[in-house]
Structures are given as structure tokens and as C-alpha cells.
Design an enzyme around this catalytic site. Structure first.
Site, PDB file in Angstrom:
ATOM      1  CG  ASN A 145      -0.305  -0.071   2.530  1.00 37.65           C
ATOM      2  OD1 ASN A 145       0.802   0.477   2.689  1.00 37.65           O
ATOM      3  ND2 ASN A 145      -0.929  -0.732   3.493  1.00 37.65           N
ATOM      4  CD  GLU A 148       2.084  -2.555   3.330  1.00 35.30           C
ATOM      5  OE1 GLU A 148       1.648  -3.181   4.304  1.00 35.30           O
ATOM      6  OE2 GLU A 148       1.652  -2.708   2.157  1.00 35.30           O
ATOM      7  N   PRO A 256     -17.515   3.497   2.136  1.00 38.65           N
ATOM      8  CG  PRO A 256     -19.543   4.349   2.921  1.00 38.65           C
ATOM      9  CD  PRO A 256     -18.870   3.823   1.690  1.00 38.65           C
ATOM     10  N   GLY A 263      -6.808  -6.136   0.950  1.00 39.95           N
ATOM     11  CA  GLY A 263      -5.532  -6.237   0.246  1.00 39.95           C
ATOM     12  C   GLY A 263      -5.153  -7.690  -0.031  1.00 39.95           C
ATOM     13  CG  ASP A 264      -4.704 -10.049   3.264  1.00 42.90           C
ATOM     14  OD1 ASP A 264      -3.549  -9.622   3.097  1.00 42.90           O
ATOM     15  OD2 ASP A 264      -5.325  -9.926   4.330  1.00 42.90           O
TER      16      ASP A 264
END
Lengths: 389, 389
Positions: A145, A148, A256, A263-264
Site C-alpha cells: 500500500n 509500505e 465508506p 488487500g489480501d
């Protein structure tokens, strides 16, 4: 479903809910991969609940598992996915096995998701950062992200030049061919840099505020290898010759609330749909629908941006369904974030978290691509002028 | 896929291959269940390989996980599945949580698979046997193999009276309403007792030897509750009134070779398809095909024998595909069992095991029931005279 591709997944396990391996393995299996599942932790639930039971898998335990798998000739993946690994010692054990695998099988497609933190906050031990930097050159794809990327490149990204610099560090210093950053808040300088040709998806409401959008960016070093890879010929003829990478981007409406495991799930889709040596649309190992990108120049896809388009589309669709479900719950199970009230009553947070677990099982048709077409895919748009900015 | 049923699965995890949770969870998810996955061991591969890495989850670790799940209000399954639990201490921890769950939710459907051993050989600690005996009254369904029935009832089954006695002990002493025993070698006295009306499946070759068949037996105590459960009315009117249970049976062709995880897969299907309060065919929680049994008297189904029929059909189909695949491997990967040669060269056994891992991923259409019809289901036949023998 004749082809047997083996994928080794090294990430977290939770009993309840869908993060880490629990968000990735079911989709990977649905999409036709035999998945070997190494659990880096065995927790009751994800950390967002505040109250977590279970244990980490020690570096010694991981090494023992890898050793026996190897002795039994069971360590022969064609693809590798690493995600949440809680400390530097365990990560180093993973690093050693990845080094070995990569040496033995140079064709291994490795998606490294350097799960370290989000929004300026680390949630792993700080000493994992240098280990991840060591591992970057092994990766085919990384899916950090925004935060990161800053950690890995030591580059705060505050404008176009610093974003370019960070990507250059990843591609050149660390030799990563494919980088994707998803869920980027659409900062004004990013919006300003974005060409108008990268059109928002079909369902855009012109009146929506820019704060209501998230942004996904992919950057791919494409090696032109001639006629054998017809999907690359468009790129060969494009303005991007001489540029360090082909950049694509897309905007998706912000949903929202905070959802875990997104992400996984995105990484699992990205790795599933990435077929570097197959012309687009992919001859997938599975029965999935793989739509053909539209023929307009901005929609020209690299194998990587093609995979990112499908990953974005499917992840967003599952997230929308999850959000819809969470809104249908009784009010006391969906009280909004409020740090003070949450501290006073921890169950307030727990119930919110529970209602926001990804609705993977109920939406497995989305995973398989049922109904997915060229028209309703969220295509990554080619950002021709990215390196000219 | 609107209904959200939560299922808690407590069994083994292996990195490579399909036994325990790895054989059960993917099918359960495909069939629409949100599965909470507690790993009782974290092993590299199943024990049949001879060489195993990894660790057991201690009783203390299990208790900690259950405690936090409970504190977080995440322990609310409608169904429960327990399988391989390696020692008495861990099993006792599971026993305590099952007791609690069952008290809190009397409607919980609990499939207890007392995984202890096979063919006269224990592969768990011997002191688990008394703990399983304690747990039997909690179970809605048990799925022991032949040897496990003998262990649980202290009754060697050598003829019809001893088989009847063992079933009576399970139903009456231990109050288990539903018992299934699958993969029974078709002993001469069993074949002799079997009524001719329990016809072999469609694809029977009359010349096949009786040793080429396995046998599946289900025994169900059906509570007649009137018009509300129309699927039970046939049973009400049958000869079985006054008998302690309704017994069904079926034969399936034996597939040569030893495959691991078959029982775990069978249990997952059995629990998935068991809908005690829904008329047959089931309004399943999933998009699965659920065929209507034929109308002949021998095909009259209890909700339990209906579920066993689907479980038998799907398990056998996946096993056949697995066998087909294993035969396609190079010869050195499918050398037959030979204890002496296997000891001299352990890789001989390892390669055979690897080729016989269940082909679940490649055959997920079978899991979902694609193409499954009344005609190609292996229906359990009603064994009218079972208790008269």
C-alpha cells in the site's frame, strides 16, 4: 480444469473471518489452483477486533515444515504468495526458502505482499522492513500500500516527482518488474496529474466529490520478446519506449468504513489472473470468464495491468456486497467508528468488525467471474504521460 | 445464496494435500457455509507419507482460542464438525467447548467424526477413546469407520446380531440419532443379510467379484413430528414402526489403492446436505443441485439417508477422478504398496501418496453438484428387514 498449477501461500490464519490466508486461499482454489497453505500465525480473529487469541508460528516451526516438505518433494510450486509474517525472524526463514525456490525454479511467479502497516502505522515488528528490502529482488509482483511503498523506498510521496522516484527505486534498485498500489486516497496532486483519458468507470456520478474515490496504480517493466507474445505488441509501438515502465491507473468509488482483508483478497486475484506468457484474454487454468479489453488506446493492457483490472473489479464487487450486507444488520452491530465510545465499550468495535468481514462465500460467483464482461470490468487505463510529468 | 449458515470445523491442517480440514473446508465453503476453522495440528503433510513436520495445537492453545472467540461473540455456529484431534487433553478441551455450545444452542447440528484409527490400527493416543464415548451423546451425527464402531461400542462385529448390537449401543446407550459407517468391506455375512431390493448402482457389472465392492450403511432414529415434516410421512407408514432405527445401505465399486482424506470429505458432504427440518429435496443454503429420490419404496429417504446418498455419490465421483489422475502419472510416481520396498526407499511411498491426494480443486463441479440428477445419484436403499434378521 485440466491444468494443475500449484501455488504456495505463506500468510496468516484466523479461525473466524477473512483476512490473510482465509481471504486468499478460497478464491485461489475457486480459480483452479492447488494451494499449499503455510500458516504464519494461528489466531482466533484479526487484530482489528482488539482482542486476539492464538499463537505465532515460530521461525523454527516454519523451517521444520519447509524442511519436511522439501524432503518429501512436496515443495514444487509454480506460484508463490507471501503475506502477513509477524516478525523478522520468521520473515528471514521465509526469505531463505524463497531464495532457494527461486534458484531452483527461475520461472516461479512470486507475489510479495509486504504487509507491514497502513496509514502511517506499523503493525509488524519494525525490523521486518530491512528483510523485505532484501526480498524485493526475488519478487515478480509486489502489492504494497502507499505507506509500505514509502517504507520500502524511504521516500515520502508528496508529489509526482516523489511518486516517480519511489517507483524508480522499486523497479531499478530493487529490480521488481511489476508494482501495484491499490486503495490510494485520491490526493489533489494525483488527480491533477491524471490524464483525462483515464476515464472513471461507467457508474460515475459527476457530482461526486473527489474524496469519494480511491485510486489504483500499476507499473510494469515489459520485456519485448517479439512475435511469441502477441499481447505485448501494442506496447512495443507505444510512446512508452524509453520510459522505465508502463503505468496504468484506475479510480474506484470509495466504500465508506474500514474493511479488513481487502488487500489480501486483491493480491490473490492479481496473482490468479496474471499470465505473463499468454495472450490476453487469458487461457486461464480455471473456468473463469476472462473478458477482452476494449480496443481504445487507453485500454491497451499489459499482462499485469490486465490482471490488476480483474483484481480491482472483483475485489470492488465483493466489497460492495459486503458493505450492502453490513448495512442490513441491526443498528447495534454497525455503530460507526468512535475511538472514545469504542474504548468505553469494546463490544461496539467487535460487532462492527464482525459485520464487515468480507462476504466471500455468499459471492463466490463474483470470484469465478460469472457475468463478468468487457463492459462491466473496471479497466486500468494507460497513463501515457506518466513519466513526462 | 442469501442464507448465512456458520459452521465451526475443528480438525487437522496440513500444508500440502487434502486431509482433515483441507479436505473438508473447501467443499463446505463451495456449498455455501461460512466456516470457522480451528486447526488441531499444523503439519506439513498427512502421516501416510511417513515423514511429517509441524506441531500439534496444545489443549491450552485451543482453550485460549475458544475463550477469545467467545469473548468476541464469534462463537455462534449453527453447525459443528469435529475430526482428527490427536490427544486426550486436546479432545477434552474440545469436549468442554462442545458441551457449552450444545447447552447454549440445542438446535446445533453436530457431526462428530471420531477419528481414531482404521483396519485395527489406532493412530491417535489410546486415551481418546473414553473421551469420545463421553462426547457421543452430544452428536447429531457420527461417522465412524468399522473399526471405530468396534472401539466405541466394545463390540467386535462379526455377524448380523453383533452389528445390530453395536448400532443399538450407539443409538440407545449413547443417544446418537444418526450413524453412518462408510467404506465397509463387503463381508460374506453382510452380503448374505442384504435384501436383493438394495440394488447395486446402475453401472454394475454382474461379473464383478464381491471383493470389488464397498458398503455404506446409515441408521437413523426418526422422530415423527406430524405434517410439519412431510418428508417423514413415508417412514411413518412403513414396516419400521417399533424398530429402533431406519437403516439404509448402498454398495459402491471399490477403487483400488489407499486414498487419504476420503472420510473427511465424506463427512463434510454429509453435514452439508443434512437438512433435518426441510422436505426432500432440500432447499439448500447453496446453489447446489439437489435431486429428488426415485419414488420406489426402497428409495424412500430419511433426511439423513438423503444426505448420505449425496455424500456417497460426490465422494465416490471425486475418488474416481483422483484414481484416474493417479493412473496418468509416470510409473515411478505410482508404484504399488510394498512394505519391504517402501522401507528400503521411502520416496517410493511418498510419490505414491502425492499422486493420490484428492483431486478436489480440479473437480469442484462435482462438489457443487453440476450435472447431478436423480438418475446418477447413488441412492441409499432402505433395508426394511434389517432388525428382523
Amino acid at each position: 480444469m485440466g491444468i494443475r498449477e500449484r501455488l504456495l501461500s505463506i500468510q496468516s490464519h484466523v479461525v473466524f473471518g477473512y483476512v490473510g490466508g482465509r481471504a486468499a486461499v478460497f478464491p485461489l482454489e475457486c480459480l483452479g489452483y492447488d494451494v499449499d497453505v503455510v500458516n504464519t500465525v494461528n489466531y482466533s480473529n484479526h487484530a482489528g477486533y482488539g482482542n486476539v487469541g492464538g499463537t505465532k508460528t515460530s521461525a523454527k516451526e516454519l523451517e521444520n515444515i519447509f524442511k519436511i516438505l522439501e524432503e518429501n518433494e512436496l515443495l514444487a510450486p509454480t506460484r508463490l504468495l507471501t503475506g502477513y509474517i509477524p516478525d523478522a525472524e520468521s520473515l528471514s526463514a521465509v526469505n531463505r526458502i524463497v531464495q532457494k525456490l527461486k534458484e531452483e525454479r527461475p520461472g516461479l511467479i512470486y507475489l510479495l505482499d509486504p504487509v507491514m502497516g497502513d496509514a502511517g502505522k506499523l503493525y509488524v515488528a519494525a525490523d521486518v522492513v530491512p528483510v523485505y528490502k532484501q526480498m524485493l529482488p526475488l519478487a515478480t509482483i509486489i502489492a504494497p500500500n502507499w505507506y509500505e511503498v514509502e517504507l520500502l523506498t524511504d521516500t515520502p510521496m508528496t508529489d509526482m516527482p516523489s511518486l516517480q522516484k519511489a517507483l524508480l527505486i522499486l523497479h531499478k534498485k530493487y529490480q521488481v518488474p511489476n508494482v501495484v498500489i491499490s486503495s490510494i486516497p485520491l490526493k489533489p496532486w494525483l488527480l491533477a496529474g491524471l490524464p483525462s483519458s483515464i476515464s472513471p468507470p461507467n457508474d460515475v456520478d459527476d457530482h461526486e466529490d473527489r474524496a469519494d474515490w480511491l485510486f489504483c496504480l500499476s507499473s510494469s517493466i515489459v520485456t519485448i520478446s517479439g512475435d511469441a507474445t502477441p499481447s505485448h505488441t501494442h506496447i512495443n509501438g507505444s510512446k512508452s519506449i524509453g520510459c522505465p515502465s508502463i503505468v496504468h491507473a484506475a479510480r474506484v468509488p470509495l466504500i465508506p468504513g474500514y474493511f479488513s482483508g481487502v488487500g489480501d483478497l486483491f493480491s490473490a486475484f492479481l496473482l490468479s489472473h496474471f499470465q505473463p506468457t499468454v495472450p490476453i484474454p487469458l487461457n486461464s487454468t480455471s473456468a473463469v470468464q476472462t473478458p477482452q479489453p476494449p480496443s481504445e488506446p487507453t485500454h491497451v493492457q499489459t499482462p499485469f495491468s490486465y490482471a490488476a483490472s480483474l483484481a480491482l473489479t472483483k475485489t470492488h464487487a465483493i466489497l460492495s456486497k459486503t458493505h450492502e450486507y453490513s448495512l442490513s444488520l441491526p443498528e447495534e452491530e454497525r455503530l460507526p467508528s468512535d475511538d472514545e465510545l469504542d474504548i468505553k465499550n469494546p463490544m461496539r468495535k467487535v460487532r462492527r468488525m464482525r459485520g464487515r468481514e468480507l462476504a466471500l462465500i455468499q459471492n463466490q460467483d463474483i470470484i469465478r467471474g460469472v457475468g463478468l464482461s468487457t463492459a462491466n470490468t473496471r479497466w486500468m487505463g494507460k497513463w501515457e504521460s506518466f513519466w513526462e510529468n
